[in-house]
Design an enzyme around this catalytic site. Structure first.
Site, PDB file in Angstrom:
ATOM      1  CD  GLU A  50      65.669  59.722 102.399  1.00 25.89           C
ATOM      2  OE1 GLU A  50      64.510  59.851 102.817  1.00 25.89           O
ATOM      3  OE2 GLU A  50      66.078  60.291 101.362  1.00 25.89           O
ATOM      4  CE1 TYR A 133      60.551  58.197 100.332  1.00 29.28           C
ATOM      5  CE2 TYR A 133      61.451  58.489 102.544  1.00 29.28           C
ATOM      6  CZ  TYR A 133      61.373  58.868 101.215  1.00 29.28           C
ATOM      7  OH  TYR A 133      62.143  59.888 100.757  1.00 29.28           O
ATOM      8  CG  ASP A 151      58.761  61.962  98.994  1.00 29.89           C
ATOM      9  OD1 ASP A 151      58.190  61.984  97.878  1.00 29.89           O
ATOM     10  OD2 ASP A 151      59.721  62.702  99.266  1.00 29.89           O
TER      11      ASP A 151
END
Ligand code: SF4
Length: 362
Positions: A50, A133, A151
């Site tokens: 990520e 996020y 996203d």
């Protein structure tokens, strides 16, 4: 005969989520960091991927992820690495503050959390480099928490599904609320990956493949015939161009003078070919001499320029070069043998400067 206008089917959120999960079970992408069905999810791999995927494509991240996990298979191993090694392995991925935060985060998890990442969004957000996020993505994917991720892929899918015409980024809170309404309590980790996959492979920016979409009959943008126009975006300001000059100094039998950029700011902590500050206005030639790493040398300007684009500006670098017979010590800089330049944490723009200079000099 009257023809009724077409309206999207009113499908309850749990049914939408269930359909997407069924689609995911058949069409999920195989990604190096993704656990296969039945495999245990490793939070370290989820976190690492990520962070790498922020502002960077899946295709670019793949080889970096492979190299990082071969070299540092656990968060403890990454924490024990030198920051310089991490920066060097990161070179080329851009946004170098991520690499420094990556290392700080690994150290924090290894030393304060016994090598286990926190399993809640709030706990994750307390770590360096983890924002809203990323915390949601790790909580959902690694720990199966019903966190709502947003996203670019998810923004696009939700804007179309719910016909949100307001432009990004102002519409983000509304999109997050609408996305949260569909996020299920059952298999939320798979759901998070499913909606990202839908955006990446079916609900693509141009020409969405609505005929194969599990949400086709529920999609308001498809029915309205505007899917390809959404999400709208507030026009970006045109990027300015900054200019600077690099000083490529060759010494001895083949060493290049590099220095480390300040820890904070753009390309923080990375090696660079010594350079003048980068400004939108041209520097006066006399000012440039002042920025040369070694005074009293005849610098020759190489033809052409090196161009690179950052998120907020374009950069145009002139390159001046010179040779010295020896390797005198230079404050704040270090001589690197040309054959070992691969070990220097050279960001992409500086690798371009080196290539440009070598093409003219060697
Ligand atoms: Fe996207 Fe088309 Fe599916 Fe709507 S129907 S979510 S526009 S792929």
């Amino acid at each position: 005969m009257t023809v009724a206008a077409e309206f999207p089917a009113q499908i309850p959120a749990p049914l939408l989520a269930g359909r997407l999960l069924a689609w995911y079970d058949r069409h999920r992408r195989r990604l190096p960091w993704r656990a296969e069905p039945g495999e245990e999810v490793d939070p370290y791999r989820v976190w690492l991927s990520e962070i790498m995927l922020q502002q960077t494509t899946v295709a670019t991240v793949g080889p970096y992820f492979q190299r990082f996990t071969e070299r540092w298979p656990t968060v403890e191993a990454l924490a024990a690495a030198d920051l310089d090694q991490v920066l060097s392995a990161w070179a080329g991925l851009g946004y170098y503050a991520r690499a420094r935060n990556l290392h700080r985060c690994a150290v924090a998890v290894a030393s304060q959390y016994g090598g286990r990442f926190p399993d809640s969004e709030a706990g994750l957000k307390a770590l360096p480099g983890i924002g809203d996020y990323t915390a949601a993505a790790i909580a959902a994917i690694a720990y199966d928490r019903p966190a709502t991720i947003l996203d670019g892929n998810v923004e696009r899918v939700i804007a179309r599904l719910r016909l949100v015409g307001d432009p990004l980024p102002g519409s983000k809170p509304a999109l997050k609320r609408l996305a949260a309404e569909i996020t299920p309590d059952i298999r939320p980790g798979d759901y998070a990956q499913a909606i990202m996959d839908l955006g990446a492979t079916v609900c693509t920016p141009r020409s969405p493949k609505c005929l194969t979409c599990p949400w086709s009959d529920a999609c308001a943008a498809r029915v309205a015939g505007v899917a390809g126009d959404l999400p709208r975006k507030t026009p970006k300001k045109t990027k300015p161009t900054r200019r600077g000059t690099c000083f490529f100094l060759l010494g001895g039998d083949g060493a290049v003078l590099l220095r480390r950029r300040p820890e904070s700011g753009l390309l923080g902590g990375m090696q660079e070919v010594p350079s003048s500050p980068w400004h939108e206005t041209d520097a006066a030639p006399g000012d440039l001499d002042h920025h040369a790493p070694v005074a009293g040398i005849d610098w020759a300007e190489l033809p052409g320029a090196v161009r690179h684009t950052f998120t907020h500006f374009h950069l145009e670098l002139a390159v001046r070069s010179a040779r010295l017979p020896s390797l005198p010590p230079v404050a704040g800089a270090r001589w690197w043998p040309i054959e070992r330049l691969g070990e220097a944490a050279l960001p992409t723009v500086m690798a371009k400067v080196v290539r440009h200079a070598m093409a003219h000099l060697l």
